[in-house]
Write a protein that holds these residues in place. Structure first.
Motif, PDB file in Angstrom:
ATOM      1  N   LEU A   1      -7.946  -1.252  -1.549  1.00 55.71           N
ATOM      2  CA  LEU A   1      -7.748  -1.956  -2.825  1.00 55.71           C
ATOM      3  C   LEU A   1      -8.521  -1.232  -3.928  1.00 55.71           C
ATOM      4  CD1 LEU A   1      -8.168  -5.598  -1.461  1.00 55.71           C
ATOM      5  CD2 LEU A   1      -6.070  -4.644  -2.455  1.00 55.71           C
ATOM      6  N   THR A   2      -9.699  -0.731  -3.581  1.00 55.65           N
ATOM      7  CA  THR A   2     -10.532  -0.024  -4.564  1.00 55.65           C
ATOM      8  C   THR A   2      -9.913   1.314  -4.956  1.00 55.65           C
ATOM      9  OG1 THR A   2     -12.379  -0.923  -3.298  1.00 55.65           O
ATOM     10  CG2 THR A   2     -12.938   0.655  -5.035  1.00 55.65           C
ATOM     11  N   VAL A   3      -9.548   2.119  -3.946  1.00 50.62           N
ATOM     12  CA  VAL A   3      -9.065   3.467  -4.285  1.00 50.62           C
ATOM     13  C   VAL A   3      -7.729   3.421  -5.032  1.00 50.62           C
ATOM     14  CG1 VAL A   3     -10.316   4.584  -2.394  1.00 50.62           C
ATOM     15  CG2 VAL A   3      -7.957   3.972  -2.046  1.00 50.62           C
ATOM     16  N   LEU A   4      -6.931   2.372  -4.753  1.00 52.04           N
ATOM     17  CA  LEU A   4      -5.665   2.267  -5.492  1.00 52.04           C
ATOM     18  C   LEU A   4      -5.926   2.063  -6.982  1.00 52.04           C
ATOM     19  CD1 LEU A   4      -3.331   0.134  -3.195  1.00 52.04           C
ATOM     20  CD2 LEU A   4      -3.088   2.542  -3.804  1.00 52.04           C
ATOM     21  N   ALA A   5      -6.996   1.357  -7.280  1.00 51.32           N
ATOM     22  CA  ALA A   5      -7.311   1.104  -8.692  1.00 51.32           C
ATOM     23  C   ALA A   5      -8.041   2.287  -9.329  1.00 51.32           C
ATOM     24  CB  ALA A   5      -8.155  -0.156  -8.804  1.00 51.32           C
ATOM     25  N   TYR A   6      -8.770   3.034  -8.542  1.00 48.93           N
ATOM     26  CA  TYR A   6      -9.632   4.066  -9.147  1.00 48.93           C
ATOM     27  C   TYR A   6      -9.119   5.497  -9.049  1.00 48.93           C
ATOM     28  CZ  TYR A   6     -13.218   1.014 -10.784  1.00 48.93           C
ATOM     29  OH  TYR A   6     -13.892   0.080 -11.517  1.00 48.93           O
ATOM     30  N   ASN A   7      -8.311   5.809  -8.011  1.00 41.78           N
ATOM     31  CA  ASN A   7      -7.831   7.192  -7.923  1.00 41.78           C
ATOM     32  C   ASN A   7      -6.471   7.276  -8.609  1.00 41.78           C
ATOM     33  OD1 ASN A   7      -7.626   9.855  -7.295  1.00 41.78           O
ATOM     34  ND2 ASN A   7      -7.020   9.530  -5.160  1.00 41.78           N
ATOM     35  N   THR A   8      -6.513   7.330  -9.930  1.00 41.70           N
ATOM     36  CA  THR A   8      -5.254   7.254 -10.691  1.00 41.70           C
ATOM     37  C   THR A   8      -4.656   8.645 -10.956  1.00 41.70           C
ATOM     38  OG1 THR A   8      -6.595   7.198 -12.677  1.00 41.70           O
ATOM     39  CG2 THR A   8      -5.828   5.081 -11.836  1.00 41.70           C
ATOM     40  N   ASN A   9      -5.345   9.691 -10.540  1.00 41.87           N
ATOM     41  CA  ASN A   9      -4.830  11.050 -10.766  1.00 41.87           C
ATOM     42  C   ASN A   9      -3.678  11.318  -9.791  1.00 41.87           C
ATOM     43  OD1 ASN A   9      -4.374  13.775 -10.879  1.00 41.87           O
ATOM     44  ND2 ASN A   9      -6.489  14.395 -10.453  1.00 41.87           N
ATOM     45  N   PRO A  10      -2.442  11.508 -10.285  1.00 39.90           N
ATOM     46  CA  PRO A  10      -1.297  11.666  -9.366  1.00 39.90           C
ATOM     47  C   PRO A  10      -1.361  12.961  -8.555  1.00 39.90           C
ATOM     48  CG  PRO A  10      -0.619  12.025 -11.649  1.00 39.90           C
ATOM     49  CD  PRO A  10      -2.042  11.591 -11.710  1.00 39.90           C
TER      50      PRO A  10
ATOM     51  N   GLY B   1       0.987   2.158  -3.312  1.00 41.09           N
ATOM     52  CA  GLY B   1       0.409   3.358  -3.929  1.00 41.09           C
ATOM     53  C   GLY B   1       1.454   4.448  -4.085  1.00 41.09           C
ATOM     54  N   THR B   2       2.237   4.667  -3.021  1.00 38.19           N
ATOM     55  CA  THR B   2       3.281   5.709  -3.081  1.00 38.19           C
ATOM     56  C   THR B   2       4.278   5.371  -4.180  1.00 38.19           C
ATOM     57  OG1 THR B   2       3.030   5.929  -0.700  1.00 38.19           O
ATOM     58  CG2 THR B   2       4.974   6.967  -1.653  1.00 38.19           C
ATOM     59  N   MET B   3       4.649   4.073  -4.234  1.00 41.06           N
ATOM     60  CA  MET B   3       5.676   3.666  -5.201  1.00 41.06           C
ATOM     61  C   MET B   3       5.200   3.812  -6.645  1.00 41.06           C
ATOM     62  SD  MET B   3       7.689   0.575  -3.322  1.00 41.06           S
ATOM     63  CE  MET B   3       6.482  -0.243  -2.369  1.00 41.06           C
ATOM     64  N   ILE B   4       3.870   3.770  -6.882  1.00 42.55           N
ATOM     65  CA  ILE B   4       3.414   3.951  -8.272  1.00 42.55           C
ATOM     66  C   ILE B   4       2.995   5.402  -8.534  1.00 42.55           C
ATOM     67  CG2 ILE B   4       2.815   1.525  -8.710  1.00 42.55           C
ATOM     68  CD1 ILE B   4      -0.136   2.245  -8.209  1.00 42.55           C
TER      69      ILE B   4
ATOM     70  N   GLU C   1       9.200   6.846   0.759  1.00 42.67           N
ATOM     71  CA  GLU C   1       8.958   8.009   1.619  1.00 42.67           C
ATOM     72  C   GLU C   1       7.456   8.327   1.602  1.00 42.67           C
ATOM     73  OE1 GLU C   1      11.812  11.034   2.610  1.00 42.67           O
ATOM     74  OE2 GLU C   1      11.913   9.058   3.532  1.00 42.67           O
ATOM     75  N   PRO C   2       6.681   7.680   2.469  1.00 39.47           N
ATOM     76  CA  PRO C   2       5.230   7.924   2.421  1.00 39.47           C
ATOM     77  C   PRO C   2       4.869   9.296   2.997  1.00 39.47           C
ATOM     78  CG  PRO C   2       5.764   6.520   4.278  1.00 39.47           C
ATOM     79  CD  PRO C   2       7.054   6.777   3.563  1.00 39.47           C
ATOM     80  N   ILE C   3       3.724   9.804   2.573  1.00 36.85           N
ATOM     81  CA  ILE C   3       3.208  11.029   3.220  1.00 36.85           C
ATOM     82  C   ILE C   3       2.431  10.563   4.439  1.00 36.85           C
ATOM     83  CG2 ILE C   3       1.796  13.105   2.944  1.00 36.85           C
ATOM     84  CD1 ILE C   3       1.992  12.762  -0.079  1.00 36.85           C
ATOM     85  N   LEU C   4       2.684  11.186   5.577  1.00 30.30           N
ATOM     86  CA  LEU C   4       1.982  10.791   6.796  1.00 30.30           C
ATOM     87  C   LEU C   4       0.997  11.871   7.219  1.00 30.30           C
ATOM     88  CD1 LEU C   4       4.805   9.266   9.026  1.00 30.30           C
ATOM     89  CD2 LEU C   4       3.354   8.141   7.342  1.00 30.30           C
ATOM     90  N   GLY C   5      -0.054  11.406   7.859  1.00 36.60           N
ATOM     91  CA  GLY C   5      -1.024  12.321   8.460  1.00 36.60           C
ATOM     92  C   GLY C   5      -1.239  11.899   9.894  1.00 36.60           C
ATOM     93  N   VAL C   6      -1.832  12.770  10.695  1.00 35.48           N
ATOM     94  CA  VAL C   6      -2.173  12.383  12.055  1.00 35.48           C
ATOM     95  C   VAL C   6      -3.604  12.818  12.337  1.00 35.48           C
ATOM     96  CG1 VAL C   6      -1.117  14.502  13.055  1.00 35.48           C
ATOM     97  CG2 VAL C   6      -1.583  12.532  14.506  1.00 35.48           C
ATOM     98  N   ARG C   7      -4.360  11.873  12.898  1.00 35.82           N
ATOM     99  CA  ARG C   7      -5.734  12.231  13.270  1.00 35.82           C
ATOM    100  C   ARG C   7      -5.757  12.601  14.746  1.00 35.82           C
ATOM    101  NH1 ARG C   7     -11.346   8.910  12.269  1.00 35.82           N
ATOM    102  NH2 ARG C   7     -12.611  10.024  13.794  1.00 35.82           N
ATOM    103  N   ALA C   8      -6.294  13.780  15.019  1.00 36.33           N
ATOM    104  CA  ALA C   8      -6.340  14.249  16.408  1.00 36.33           C
ATOM    105  C   ALA C   8      -7.691  13.929  17.023  1.00 36.33           C
ATOM    106  CB  ALA C   8      -6.111  15.756  16.435  1.00 36.33           C
TER     107      ALA C   8
END
Ligand code: PLP
Length: 641
Positions: free
Chosen positions: A138-147, A168-171, A198-205
């Motif tokens: 909730l915090t990072v969605l409000a604060y990391n506004t740099n696309p 987040g992806t949609m905005i 279409e979200p960007i996905l990551g995988v943690r190994a």
């Protein structure tokens, strides 16, 4: 101030060495000619210099109570700048084809002012944020506004978490949902279809390589987070089946925090880079290689692989990341990915410190006038300990120590059996402690002493009582024996004449610090100056900006600290200005957190006072004052006045 004879041979250099300031301070801290601890916001001792004593003075003038957190925003900015620019420089030198796109993991210090500062300076570097929970998201969605900056989402995820990520992806944010558990992929794909997103996905190994250090459990085959090799292959198969493999763009691992040894970092990088290269060869279109956090801080100044230190610099780490990744990618002839780090501790630790006042000391009272000459009526145990007192010399101190330790136990037993009385016990114990003191004097300059004698030094050292709570302000010193630098704020042109341990104001015997930076190993005491009646003696706990600032608890109901936000201003005669003061918790606030209603508490006490007034036990005028006082205490700071 004129130097005393004791201080004639003492220099600022000696103080810098005693407190190892240059070894842990990364160039941000030094000592002025007047002997005051200073901050060099731009790491330049000839540049702007903030005298911590001046800040304390201003804070006192503002009527702000101690302990106080001092937050040096310029240090925080410099850390972010340094991380990004070092990556840029080394990427250029190495002719590496990808870019650096770091993120700051907000779990390390989630305070709004910290996040605002980091995102502000981070803008020019497209430096993003990482979240590991729903409130953090909730915090990072409000604060990391740099696309153009990444928002990386780690941790276990429920539907709401994933839905928030899609928001987040949609905005238009570059949100990466990192799959930590194979089952998450089904919910992610289902919600992506539902929201037509279409979200960007990551995988943690889960790497097989285990990093060393206190957080080594974050790595290895049995780590809590991440996918094994088999699960990664299955994830790819699921994505292929659903025609969504193109969504997988980030490969991630995180092998623990405060990794002391560069060798384990290199080994993890090699394993991670091989997995990345293999995935690329399997047709996965990865774009980002996220090495997680783990860069350690040289807390104990030893620059070794001890768990409170590191045997590498930030620049060594960056060079390893860039060159190892480049070499392995070139070997496999795959694209150099953009590099992501989730470095937290190394960004935040230096920028804040806790300033506390030593308000008293506890020391063992030794009766100097105790009679040590033989007396015909002495009990034989007293006779024996008096003999030890007289026999002690340079050669037999260990033997004498062994003897008196036994006699002391026998004295206690004899007292319990009623064989000796309280007065005799007191004589024997006073002689015992006098002998211990004499042993310490004899062994002061010895290169080697046994552990028992070392422990004696700690037992006999003074305890400086400091107005703060370890559990609120430095929890890792208690929980995992983390070493934090503790340094007097002034009097560095005087030779410290005492050795002490630090005791906080909680009613807990664990509320103490008895591990300090030493020249080679950890010392059980801290060199300090004698407290002078009527003069403030401030101590600073440094490197508290990462985790300590936010992980503390309210043991004994000591709440959050007053905070002072300090900015450098070269045009000001003091080179600083206080931008903001944030008040710490009042007693009423802490009580509310613990489910009490302060108004109700006040009412209950008032009822009692009124009843005492009615019975004539308290005068009405005094009763009113008492209730006013109770109310004032509810609204005041939780620490000592
Ligand atoms: N990334 C993840 C996934 C973490 O769990 C952590 C903390 O342990 C970090 C980054 C930050 O690590 P550090 O503070 O050691 O850089």
């Amino acid at each position: 101030m004129k130097k005393t004879e004791h201080d004639q041979n003492w220099s600022i250099e000696d103080s810098l060495n005693t407190y190892h300031i240059e070894r842990w301070g990364e160039g941000y801290f030094g000592i002025s000619q007047e002997g005051d601890l200073c901050v060099y916001p731009s790491k330049d001792p000839h540049g702007p210099t903030i005298n911590i004593k001046d800040v304390i003075k201003e804070v006192q003038q503002e009527g702000i109570g101690f302990p106080v957190v001092f937050r040096f925003h310029d240090i925080l900015r410099d850390r972010v700048k340094n991380l990004n620019e070092s990556f840029r420089t080394i990427i250029k030198e190495a002719d590496y084809q990808g870019q650096y796109m770091g993120v700051y993991p907000i779990k390390v210090n989630q305070l709004r002012e910290v996040i605002e500062e980091i995102t502000d300076i981070g803008l020019e570097y497209n430096y993003g944020l990482e979240a590991g929970s729903k409130p953090e998201l909730l915090t990072v969605l409000a604060y990391n506004t740099n696309p153009n900056a990444l928002t990386i989402l780690n941790g276990y995820k429920d539907r709401d978490y994933i839905q928030l990520a899609m928001l987040g992806t949609m905005i238009g944010r570059k949100v990466v949902i990192v799959i930590e558990k194979l089952s998450e992929i089904h919910t992610v794909l289902e919600l992506a279809e539902f929201f037509e997103c279409e979200p960007i996905l990551g995988v943690r190994a889960k790497l097989n390589t285990k990093a060393d250090g206190k957080w080594s459990e974050s790595s290895g085959e049995f780590a809590k987070f991440g996918l094994s090799a088999t699960e990664i292959v299955e994830l790819i198969s699921i994505l292929k089946q659903k025609d969504k493999l193109h969504l997988l763009k980030l490969f991630h691992f995180h092998v623990g925090s405060q990794i002391p040894d560069i060798r384990s970092i290199k080994e993890c990088l090699v394993e991670g880079a091989r997995i990345y290269a293999n995935l690329m060869e399997m047709g996965v279109g990865l774009e980002y290689f996220d090495v997680g956090g783990g860069v350690g801080i040289n807390y104990d100044g030893s620059q070794s692989n001890s768990f409170s230190s590191t045997n590498y610099s930030l620049e060594d780490y960056i060079a390893d990341v860039v060159y190892i990744l480049k070499d392995i990618c070139d070997l496999h002839k795959v694209k150099h990915p953009n590099i992501v780090t989730e470095t937290g501790r190394a960004v935040c630790a230096h920028h804040s410190c806790v300033i506390t006042k030593a308000f008293g000391e506890v020391n063992l009272t030794i009766n100097q006038k105790i009679e040590t000459n033989h007396h015909p009526d002495d009990h034989h145990l007293i006779k024996n300990i008096k003999e030890c007192f007289h026999d002690l010399n340079e050669k037999n101190f260990q033997e004498v120590y062994n003897d008196i330790s036994m006699i002391k136990d026998e004295i206690t037993s004899a007292f319990k059996l009623g064989v000796i009385n309280l007065e005799e016990r007191s004589i024997a114990e006073s002689i015992y402690w006098s002998i211990c003191h004499n042993i310490l004097n004899i062994t002061r300059d010895k290169d080697y002493v046994t552990n028992e004698i070392k422990e004696l030094k700690t037992t006999l050292s003074d305890k400086y009582l400091c107005n703060f709570s370890i559990f609120q302000s430095a929890p890792d010193t208690w929980a995992i024996n983390q070493i934090l630098p503790v340094v007097p704020i002034s009097r560095h042109n005087e030779k410290p004449s005492h050795s002490c341990t630090i005791a906080d104001i909680t009613c807990d015997s664990d509320g103490k610090i008895s591990n300090f930076l030493g020249p080679e190993e950890i010392n059980s005491t801290l060199p300090v100056h004698q407290l002078v009646k009527g003069e403030d003696y401030f101590l600073g706990l440094f490197l508290t900006g990462a985790y300590q600032d936010v992980m503390g608890d309210m043991h004994n109901m000591f709440g959050r600290l007053n905070e002072v936000h300090i900015f450098c201003d070269d045009d000001d005669p003091t080179d600083f200005y206080i931008e903001e003061i944030i008040h710490g918790n009042s007693a009423a606030e802490v009580l509310s957190i613990m489910q009490y209603n302060p108004t109700e508490l006040c009412r209950k006490v008032k009822v009692d006072i009124d009843s005492n007034i009615k019975q004539g036990k308290i005068k009405p005028r005094s009763g009113v004052k008492l209730i006013d006082f109770y109310e004032a205490c509810l609204n005041s700071y939780t620490y000592l006045n």
